[in-house]
Design a protein around this motif. Structure first.
Motif, PDB file in Angstrom:
ATOM      1  N   ALA A 121       0.877  -1.171   0.000  1.00  0.00           N
ATOM      2  CA  ALA A 121       0.000   0.000   0.000  1.00  0.00           C
ATOM      3  C   ALA A 121       0.911   1.217   0.000  1.00  0.00           C
ATOM      4  CB  ALA A 121      -0.915   0.008   1.218  1.00  0.00           C
ATOM      5  N   TYR A 122       0.506   2.267  -0.683  1.00  0.00           N
ATOM      6  CA  TYR A 122       1.336   3.467  -0.805  1.00  0.00           C
ATOM      7  C   TYR A 122       0.726   4.591   0.018  1.00  0.00           C
ATOM      8  CZ  TYR A 122       4.085   1.275  -4.460  1.00  0.00           C
ATOM      9  OH  TYR A 122       4.926   0.432  -5.145  1.00  0.00           O
ATOM     10  N   PHE A 123       1.507   5.052   1.004  1.00  0.00           N
ATOM     11  CA  PHE A 123       1.095   6.144   1.869  1.00  0.00           C
ATOM     12  C   PHE A 123       2.037   7.331   1.671  1.00  0.00           C
ATOM     13  CE2 PHE A 123      -0.414   2.324   4.260  1.00  0.00           C
ATOM     14  CZ  PHE A 123      -1.765   2.517   3.991  1.00  0.00           C
ATOM     15  N   LEU A 155      -4.984  -0.327   1.588  1.00  0.00           N
ATOM     16  CA  LEU A 155      -4.819   1.115   1.399  1.00  0.00           C
ATOM     17  C   LEU A 155      -5.907   1.874   2.151  1.00  0.00           C
ATOM     18  CD1 LEU A 155      -3.522   3.586   0.016  1.00  0.00           C
ATOM     19  CD2 LEU A 155      -5.106   3.196  -1.900  1.00  0.00           C
ATOM     20  N   THR A 172      -2.040   9.267   5.367  1.00  0.00           N
ATOM     21  CA  THR A 172      -2.805   9.003   4.162  1.00  0.00           C
ATOM     22  C   THR A 172      -3.685  10.196   3.839  1.00  0.00           C
ATOM     23  OG1 THR A 172      -4.367   7.499   3.075  1.00  0.00           O
ATOM     24  CG2 THR A 172      -4.685   7.884   5.428  1.00  0.00           C
ATOM     25  N   GLN A 213      -2.149   7.694  -4.428  1.00  0.00           N
ATOM     26  CA  GLN A 213      -2.037   6.507  -3.580  1.00  0.00           C
ATOM     27  C   GLN A 213      -2.747   5.314  -4.219  1.00  0.00           C
ATOM     28  OE1 GLN A 213      -2.747   9.062   0.377  1.00  0.00           O
ATOM     29  NE2 GLN A 213      -2.578   6.881   0.790  1.00  0.00           N
ATOM     30  N   VAL A 214      -3.933   5.548  -4.768  1.00  0.00           N
ATOM     31  CA  VAL A 214      -4.674   4.462  -5.418  1.00  0.00           C
ATOM     32  C   VAL A 214      -3.944   3.990  -6.670  1.00  0.00           C
ATOM     33  CG1 VAL A 214      -6.825   3.817  -6.556  1.00  0.00           C
ATOM     34  CG2 VAL A 214      -6.888   5.227  -4.497  1.00  0.00           C
ATOM     35  N   THR A 217      -0.828   2.032  -5.737  1.00  0.00           N
ATOM     36  CA  THR A 217      -1.154   0.757  -5.103  1.00  0.00           C
ATOM     37  C   THR A 217      -1.604  -0.275  -6.136  1.00  0.00           C
ATOM     38  OG1 THR A 217      -1.724   1.781  -2.980  1.00  0.00           O
ATOM     39  CG2 THR A 217      -2.705  -0.368  -3.457  1.00  0.00           C
TER      40      THR A 217
END
Length: 353
Positions: A121-123, A155, A172, A213-214, A217
């Motif tokens: 997941a990308y934060f 996420l 986030t 972020q989406v 991810t």
């Protein structure tokens, strides 16, 4: 006028008609999507949901990272610039995983529906110097064929307590209560439908990282190259968005995609990602648990001085026992030689062999 990602949109008619923030976002994404098509190709918190995926949302897990200990420990609560625990096996469970050095995992988990798998997941990783940007974290989940859906759930769940309390901290931009309604993957495009809460508080004049972020991810998976958005079932943009379209706005100047925050680094550690630095040159450090520099090595991206280039550099280091350390990437100031564009976070170090 709205301006985001370097795109300006005239909206006087929208203001006069009293259009909602969600409607503005749809318009912004439509323009952004068209721009993305011209981009070069060379990158308390949401509530998890259990959508019924449509189409093919089952793709191969991509991560070569591994968590450095027990499944519940996805990252240490340490301050990278300070001295983390030197013996994770005996340190407090609040600061490191309860494992012995010999329990360090294999670097490449194999998908197994009877076990677990690892997704990213990308934060947003903060920075004391204001040099924040996206960074990946790992999540160990029960094995599933729908890993893209699982990654989205992670996420939306947001950073865990360790990541939020670290320094620099993870955060986030995805609003609380956002729900995943559906996800399909066809011909390299992931179409993600999220609930209207996703648009709450969005300022098109100063966009935050929620869309990035989406996109990051979902594009971790080799079969996904871009992401199309829907809000409550309604298309939000004319075309899908790629990683490349979001680099300038939401990545640190030196973006490390491997190893992830709190991941097992391996020895040697292969540090890879993209960078946009002067003459494509920068430096990578690995520090041990006491903050001692184990290696400080020059690195070079495939492009620089105004363009993003990929990099991948292997660094060997020496430690007597497995421990938390720090991965640090930085550039040198042309003015005084000081470290600039610094990104650093904890990684799990192991002896050779």
């Amino acid at each position: 006028m709205l301006e985001a990602f370097g795109i300006r949109i005239e909206v006087p008619a929208m203001r006069a008609a009293g259009r909602s923030p969600a409607a503005l976002i749809v318009t912004l994404l439509a323009v952004l999507s068209l721009a993305a098509g011209c981009s070069p190709s060379s990158g308390p918190l949401g509530t998890p949901s259990t959508p019924a995926p449509t189409g093919n949302a089952s793709v191969a897990p991509p991560s070569g990272d591994a968590t450095p200990g027990a499944p519940e420990a996805s990252g240490p609560a340490v301050t990278p610039s300070a001295a983390p625990a030197t013996a994770p096996a005996t340190a407090s469970a609040a600061t490191s995983p309860a494992v012995s050095p010999a329990a360090a995992p294999a670097a490449s988990p194999t998908p197994d529906l009877s076990g677990t798998t690892i997704v990213r997941a990308y934060f947003v990783l903060g920075s004391a110097a204001g040099h924040s940007g996206l960074a990946p974290v790992l999540r160990e989940i029960p094995a599933t064929v729908g890993v893209a859906v699982a990654a989205m759930r992670q996420l939306l769940a947001g950073p865990d307590a360790r990541e939020q309390s670290a320094s620099p901290a993870m955060s986030t931009a995805v609003p609380a209560a956002t729900r995943l309604l559906s996800l399909s993957i066809r011909n390299g495009v992931a179409t993600v439908d999220v609930s209207g809460e996703f648009a709450v508080g969005y300022d098109a004049a100063a966009p935050d990282a929620r869309y990035a972020q989406v996109v990051y991810t979902l594009t971790q998976f080799p079969t996904v190259s871009s992401v199309a958005f829907e809000l409550d079932g309604q298309p939000a943009g004319a075309a899908a968005i790629t990683r490349a379209a979001l680099r300038d706005a939401f990545l640190p100047t030196i973006f490390v995609d491997h190893p992830a925050w709190g991941a097992a680094a391996g020895n040697p550690v292969t540090v890879s990602g993209v960078a946009n630095v002067f003459e494509a040159q920068f430096r990578i450090q690995v520090k041990d648990a006491s903050g001692r520099i184990l290696v400080d090595q020059a690195a070079q991206a495939g492009c620089g001085t105004g363009c993003w280039g990929q990099f991948s550099t292997a660094l060997a280091y020496t430690v007597a026992s497995a421990q938390w350390g720090t991965l640090r990437v930085y550039d040198l100031s042309m003015k005084d030689g000081s470290a600039v564009d610094v990104t650093e976070y904890p990684v799990w170090l192991t002896p050779v062999g």
